[in-house]
Design a protein around this motif. Structure first.
Motif, PDB file in Angstrom:
ATOM      1  N   ALA A  18      38.654  35.836  36.060  1.00 14.68           N
ATOM      2  CA  ALA A  18      39.078  35.531  37.426  1.00 14.68           C
ATOM      3  C   ALA A  18      38.944  36.758  38.318  1.00 14.68           C
ATOM      4  CB  ALA A  18      40.515  35.016  37.424  1.00 14.68           C
ATOM      5  N   HIS A  20      36.874  39.254  37.839  1.00 12.70           N
ATOM      6  CA  HIS A  20      35.431  39.476  37.961  1.00 12.70           C
ATOM      7  C   HIS A  20      34.867  38.618  39.096  1.00 12.70           C
ATOM      8  CE1 HIS A  20      31.348  39.750  35.621  1.00 12.70           C
ATOM      9  NE2 HIS A  20      31.234  40.140  36.870  1.00 12.70           N
ATOM     10  N   GLN A  21      35.246  37.353  39.132  1.00  7.87           N
ATOM     11  CA  GLN A  21      34.745  36.462  40.179  1.00  7.87           C
ATOM     12  C   GLN A  21      35.231  36.908  41.560  1.00  7.87           C
ATOM     13  OE1 GLN A  21      32.384  34.598  40.348  1.00  7.87           O
ATOM     14  NE2 GLN A  21      32.682  33.189  42.037  1.00  7.87           N
ATOM     15  N   ARG A  22      36.499  37.271  41.703  1.00  6.50           N
ATOM     16  CA  ARG A  22      37.014  37.756  43.004  1.00  6.50           C
ATOM     17  C   ARG A  22      36.282  39.018  43.434  1.00  6.50           C
ATOM     18  NH1 ARG A  22      41.735  36.238  40.446  1.00  6.50           N
ATOM     19  NH2 ARG A  22      42.303  38.373  39.870  1.00  6.50           N
ATOM     20  N   THR A  41      32.924  29.437  38.503  1.00  7.25           N
ATOM     21  CA  THR A  41      34.322  29.449  38.931  1.00  7.25           C
ATOM     22  C   THR A  41      35.050  30.567  38.189  1.00  7.25           C
ATOM     23  OG1 THR A  41      35.039  27.977  37.170  1.00  7.25           O
ATOM     24  CG2 THR A  41      34.271  26.936  39.244  1.00  7.25           C
ATOM     25  N   PRO A  42      36.229  30.958  38.653  1.00  5.96           N
ATOM     26  CA  PRO A  42      36.996  31.954  37.905  1.00  5.96           C
ATOM     27  C   PRO A  42      37.247  31.539  36.449  1.00  5.96           C
ATOM     28  CG  PRO A  42      37.907  31.721  40.088  1.00  5.96           C
ATOM     29  CD  PRO A  42      36.860  30.635  39.935  1.00  5.96           C
ATOM     30  N   GLU A  43      37.501  30.252  36.225  1.00  7.33           N
ATOM     31  CA  GLU A  43      37.737  29.775  34.860  1.00  7.33           C
ATOM     32  C   GLU A  43      36.470  29.882  34.014  1.00  7.33           C
ATOM     33  OE1 GLU A  43      38.419  27.887  37.680  1.00  7.33           O
ATOM     34  OE2 GLU A  43      40.535  28.446  37.699  1.00  7.33           O
ATOM     35  N   MET A  45      34.042  31.968  34.504  1.00  2.00           N
ATOM     36  CA  MET A  45      33.800  33.394  34.265  1.00  2.00           C
ATOM     37  C   MET A  45      34.705  33.883  33.131  1.00  2.00           C
ATOM     38  SD  MET A  45      31.823  35.901  35.269  1.00  2.00           S
ATOM     39  CE  MET A  45      31.370  35.906  36.972  1.00  2.00           C
ATOM     40  N   GLU A  96      39.858  44.578  41.608  1.00  5.29           N
ATOM     41  CA  GLU A  96      40.428  43.683  42.612  1.00  5.29           C
ATOM     42  C   GLU A  96      40.000  44.235  43.972  1.00  5.29           C
ATOM     43  OE1 GLU A  96      41.787  40.882  42.533  1.00  5.29           O
ATOM     44  OE2 GLU A  96      42.749  40.659  40.581  1.00  5.29           O
TER      45      GLU A  96
END
Length: 169
Positions: A18, A20-22, A41-43, A45, A96
């Motif tokens: 999650a 990583h995606q952000r 999606t974050p999931e 990833m 982040e």
């Protein structure tokens, strides 16, 4: 207040996905189309990291950065993707978005270089998106230089040029 680094555990992998995606969306949205960053999606990833860690944990190292007990970044390193036994590859470093400029990326890089040195590698390499000017400046400030090697990789629907950087460990 202080960033602490520690080895990642299996319990960290979904939250790392999650993060990583952000991180990707924040870092790449100025030059990649939204549809390229919408997937995974974050999931998804997170599942990617669970699967990858299953196969690579014996010769790769993942470190997480925490601030006040909150996951704020990670790095991932392993052997060179071109097979040079004297070279380590920094596969990933992500933060982040609100953690940029706070020294966390530098702490993760220093830790990764120390780990590479401990493994006997004398050279470190990484791939960076050619259009990611802030990341390229960050690496240049840390002594990384372009090798002249380029490759194209897909991020979602976008074909993106990447540059290989290197430095001595």
């Amino acid at each position: 207040m202080i960033v602490t680094l520690r080895p990642a555990t299996e319990a960290d992998l979904m939250p790392i996905g999650a993060l990583h995606q952000r991180s990707r969306v924040a870092a790449y949205s100025s030059f990649l189309p939204a549809e390229a960053l919408a997937d995974p999606t974050p999931e998804a990833m997170g599942r990617y990291w669970v699967e990858r860690w299953t196969w690579e944990r014996s010769d790769h190292r993942m470190t997480v950065a925490e601030r006040d007990g909150r996951l704020v970044g990670f790095s991932y390193l392993g052997p060179d993707d071109e097979g040079d036994p004297a070279t380590g590859l920094l596969n990933a470093i992500h933060l982040e978005p609100d953690e940029r400029g706070r020294g966390t990326g530098r702490a993760l890089i220093v830790d990764a270089l120390d780990a590479m040195r401990a493994r006997g590698w004398s050279r470190a390499v990484l791939w960076v998106l050619a259009q990611n000017t802030p990341a390229r400046a960050f690496y240049a400030h840390g002594g990384w230089t372009p090798t002249g090697t380029q490759r194209d990789e897909h991020i979602g629907v976008a074909l993106v040029p990447q540059l290989r950087y290197a430095r001595e460990v």
